[in-house]
Design a protein around this motif. Structure first.
Motif, short mmCIF file in Angstrom:
data_model
loop_
_atom_site.label_atom_id
_atom_site.label_comp_id
_atom_site.label_asym_id
_atom_site.label_seq_id
_atom_site.Cartn_x
_atom_site.Cartn_y
_atom_site.Cartn_z
N THR A 144 28.54 -5.14 -19.29
CA THR A 144 28.29 -3.69 -19.24
C THR A 144 26.82 -3.42 -18.94
OG1 THR A 144 30.06 -3.30 -20.83
CG2 THR A 144 28.44 -1.53 -20.58
N GLU A 145 25.96 -4.15 -19.64
CA GLU A 145 24.52 -3.92 -19.45
C GLU A 145 24.11 -4.24 -18.01
OE1 GLU A 145 22.31 -5.68 -22.74
OE2 GLU A 145 20.57 -5.76 -21.37
N ALA A 146 24.63 -5.34 -17.48
CA ALA A 146 24.29 -5.71 -16.09
C ALA A 146 24.82 -4.68 -15.10
CB ALA A 146 24.84 -7.10 -15.78
N LEU A 147 26.05 -4.20 -15.35
CA LEU A 147 26.65 -3.24 -14.42
C LEU A 147 25.93 -1.91 -14.41
CD1 LEU A 147 30.50 -3.74 -14.88
CD2 LEU A 147 29.14 -4.21 -12.83
N ARG A 148 25.42 -1.54 -15.57
CA ARG A 148 24.76 -0.22 -15.63
C ARG A 148 23.51 -0.15 -14.76
NH1 ARG A 148 25.77 1.11 -21.98
NH2 ARG A 148 27.79 2.11 -21.70
N LYS A 149 22.99 -1.32 -14.38
CA LYS A 149 21.86 -1.30 -13.44
C LYS A 149 22.35 -0.91 -12.04
CE LYS A 149 19.20 -4.55 -16.11
NZ LYS A 149 19.59 -5.85 -16.64
N LEU A 150 23.65 -1.11 -11.79
CA LEU A 150 24.22 -0.77 -10.48
C LEU A 150 24.95 0.57 -10.51
CD1 LEU A 150 25.83 -4.29 -9.84
CD2 LEU A 150 23.75 -3.41 -8.76
N VAL A 151 25.63 0.83 -11.62
CA VAL A 151 26.43 2.06 -11.78
C VAL A 151 26.06 2.63 -13.16
CG1 VAL A 151 28.77 3.02 -11.76
CG2 VAL A 151 28.32 0.90 -10.52
N PRO A 152 25.12 3.55 -13.22
CA PRO A 152 24.56 3.96 -14.51
C PRO A 152 25.59 4.52 -15.49
CG PRO A 152 23.24 4.83 -12.69
CD PRO A 152 24.45 4.20 -12.08
N ASP A 153 26.66 5.16 -14.99
CA ASP A 153 27.57 5.82 -15.93
C ASP A 153 28.80 4.98 -16.31
OD1 ASP A 153 28.32 6.06 -13.32
OD2 ASP A 153 29.02 8.14 -13.46
N VAL A 154 28.65 3.65 -16.36
CA VAL A 154 29.73 2.81 -16.88
C VAL A 154 29.91 3.14 -18.37
CG1 VAL A 154 30.40 0.43 -17.46
CG2 VAL A 154 29.37 0.93 -15.24
N PRO A 155 31.11 3.60 -18.77
CA PRO A 155 31.26 3.97 -20.19
C PRO A 155 31.28 2.74 -21.09
CG PRO A 155 33.34 4.28 -19.01
CD PRO A 155 32.33 3.85 -17.98
N ALA A 156 30.88 2.92 -22.35
CA ALA A 156 30.98 1.83 -23.33
C ALA A 156 32.45 1.49 -23.51
CB ALA A 156 30.37 2.27 -24.64
N SER A 157 32.76 0.19 -23.51
CA SER A 157 34.16 -0.23 -23.65
C SER A 157 34.40 -0.82 -25.03
CB SER A 157 34.49 -1.27 -22.58
OG SER A 157 35.78 -1.82 -22.83
N GLN A 158 35.57 -0.51 -25.58
CA GLN A 158 36.01 -1.14 -26.83
C GLN A 158 37.16 -2.10 -26.56
OE1 GLN A 158 34.97 -0.59 -30.34
NE2 GLN A 158 33.19 -0.26 -29.04
N ALA A 159 37.37 -2.43 -25.29
CA ALA A 159 38.52 -3.27 -24.92
C ALA A 159 38.02 -4.56 -24.26
CB ALA A 159 39.44 -2.50 -23.99
N ASN A 160 38.89 -5.29 -23.60
CA ASN A 160 38.46 -6.52 -22.92
C ASN A 160 38.32 -6.30 -21.42
OD1 ASN A 160 41.22 -6.37 -22.36
ND2 ASN A 160 41.49 -8.58 -22.32
N PHE A 161 37.89 -5.10 -21.07
CA PHE A 161 37.64 -4.78 -19.66
C PHE A 161 36.59 -3.67 -19.61
CE2 PHE A 161 41.32 -2.52 -21.33
CZ PHE A 161 40.95 -1.20 -21.17
N VAL A 162 36.04 -3.48 -18.43
CA VAL A 162 35.07 -2.39 -18.25
C VAL A 162 35.52 -1.52 -17.07
CG1 VAL A 162 33.08 -3.58 -19.25
CG2 VAL A 162 33.62 -3.90 -16.83
N TRP A 163 35.02 -0.31 -17.06
CA TRP A 163 35.43 0.68 -16.06
C TRP A 163 34.22 1.10 -15.24
CZ3 TRP A 163 39.37 2.76 -13.60
CH2 TRP A 163 39.33 4.07 -13.11
N LEU A 164 34.40 1.02 -13.93
CA LEU A 164 33.34 1.49 -13.02
C LEU A 164 33.81 2.79 -12.37
CD1 LEU A 164 33.10 -1.79 -13.05
CD2 LEU A 164 31.64 -1.40 -11.08
N PRO A 165 33.24 3.92 -12.76
CA PRO A 165 33.70 5.18 -12.17
C PRO A 165 33.12 5.39 -10.78
CG PRO A 165 32.07 5.59 -13.91
CD PRO A 165 32.20 4.11 -13.78
N LEU A 166 33.70 4.72 -9.80
CA LEU A 166 33.13 4.70 -8.45
C LEU A 166 33.72 5.76 -7.53
CD1 LEU A 166 32.90 0.84 -7.86
CD2 LEU A 166 31.00 2.44 -8.15
#
Ligand SMILES: Cc1ncc(COP(=O)(O)O)c(C=O)c1O
Length: 367
Positions: free
Chosen positions: A297-319
């Motif tokens: 998540t931390e690494a992705l937020r450098k590319l897509v700032p609004d990646v929401p915090a995840s409580q699951a075993n996946f992350v979401w990129l609102p592209l």
């Protein structure tokens, strides 16, 4: 078949409304992609599986069960329901099992909704919900996610009408990873009429680390709450197809009545029993996944700032409109993710090496 040479009009043997229904999209086969790209292997981060293999003892238990597969399984699922009851501190008559929790969600709709009755859920959420609603004859009432990509529980409560029979709360939400917290869920449950069943779908409960996100089972004594759990994710049994629900005895009994007979297979029962004996190992694996989730998540937020915090075993990129192209760019680098056209991309947390490969692909696509 006639032999007149005349063109026969196509016979419609199935329901016309199914044409408008999207197909459930399974994750793409990594073997196919690897062949296509000429790579030794491809990485699949598209189906929210845990990457560490079956739990110790599961393969042996399933192999042993295989010796009896000329017999039907125990339709009452007695030993497994007893083990689940002990683990989760509820009576076995409050438990029903099914061929994955997705089947149980369908059975719950079948047990609550007559044609035209309403099923309320947040959208975007688990892609099976609209399919289940439509094929069961229920009417989908989709309440848009809030600006943070999570459930708007106040709007969901406001969407209840006298036709509403069931509400799905996906916590954490697939595919956005967001989770509703205790205070808002308390308020919501107090607002929902007693005769509407609230189903808390907790497929990803084991990955929750926010202490404010409540365990759905803490609400299971409310008469109109049912909790769905799966052994597909943290427990590593996706291929065996086994999920369960905890509800009031009358609801669990209704589900057991509408379930397809013998749909909890002998292998699934044996594998689940073996898995439940490995709770410490499950916890250890979940901690690995969670640590990687935070790193990714931390690494992705450098590319897509609004990646929401995840409580699951996946992350979401609102592209948004870039979702499909991003998915293709990842595939070109041998990483299968799950794009939702026009909306975003869901990426399952894999091993550290798999996640690094994904982050490199993301960097080259978006950096
Ligand atoms: C929110 C949610 N519920 C239920 C399921 C179904 O899981 P299974 O049918 O494998 O138990 C999934 C699987 O992706 C899910 O994301």
């Amino acid at each position: 078949m006639t032999d007149t040479g005349r063109q026969q009009p196509a016979l419609r043997l199935t329901r016309a409304d199914l044409d408008a229904l999207p197909n459930y999209v399974p994750g793409r086969s990594p073997a196919d992609l690897a062949r296509e790209l000429g790579l030794p292997e491809a990485i699949k981060l598209a189906s929210n599986e845990v990457p560490y293999g079956p739990l110790p003892g599961v393969v042996e238990a399933v192999a042993e069960a295989a010796a009896g597969v000329h017999r039907y399984p125990d339709m009452g699922v007695v030993a497994l329901r007893q083990a689940l009851a002990e683990r989760y501190g509820v009576d076995p008559d409050r438990i029903a099992t099914g061929c994955g929790s997705v089947a149980l969600a369908e059975h719950l709709v079948r047990a609550t909704c007559l044609p035209g009755d309403e099923l309320v859920y947040s959208w975007r959420s688990f892609e099976a919900y609209p399919i289940i609603a439509a094929t069961s004859g229920a009417t989908s009432v989709q309440v848009p996610n809030d600006a943070g990509h999570g459930h708007d529980l106040a709007a969901m409560a406001a969407a209840v009408t006298d036709r509403t029979r069931m509400i799905l709360v996906c916590n954490p939400n697939n595919p956005t990873g967001t989770a509703v917290r205790r205070a808002e869920l308390d308020r919501f449950l107090d607002a929902v009429p007693d005769d509407v069943l609230v189903v808390i779908d907790e497929a990803y409960r084991e990955f929750v680390t926010d202490p404010e996100v409540p365990d759905g089972l803490s609400y299971a004594d409310r008469p109109n709450v049912a909790v769905l759990r799966t052994l597909s994710k943290a427990w590593g049994l996706a291929g065996l197809r086994i999920g369960f629900l905890v509800a009031q005895p009358q609801v669990a009994a209704a589900v057991r009545k509408v379930v397809t007979p013998f749909s909890t297979s002998m292998a699934a029962q044996a594998g689940a029993l073996a898995a439940l004996a490995q709770a410490d190992e499950v916890q250890r694996r979940c901690a690995l996944v969670v640590a990687e989730r935070e790193r990714v998540t931390e690494a992705l937020r450098k590319l897509v700032p609004d990646v929401p915090a995840s409580q699951a075993n996946f992350v979401w990129l609102p592209l948004g409109d870039r979702a499909v192209d991003f998915g293709k760019a990842c595939e070109a680098r041998g990483v299968i993710v799950r794009p939702f056209a026009g909306d975003g991309v869901r990426v399952t947390i894999g091993t550290p090496a798999e996640n690094d490969a994904f982050l490199a692909a993301a960097e080259s696509a978006l950096g």
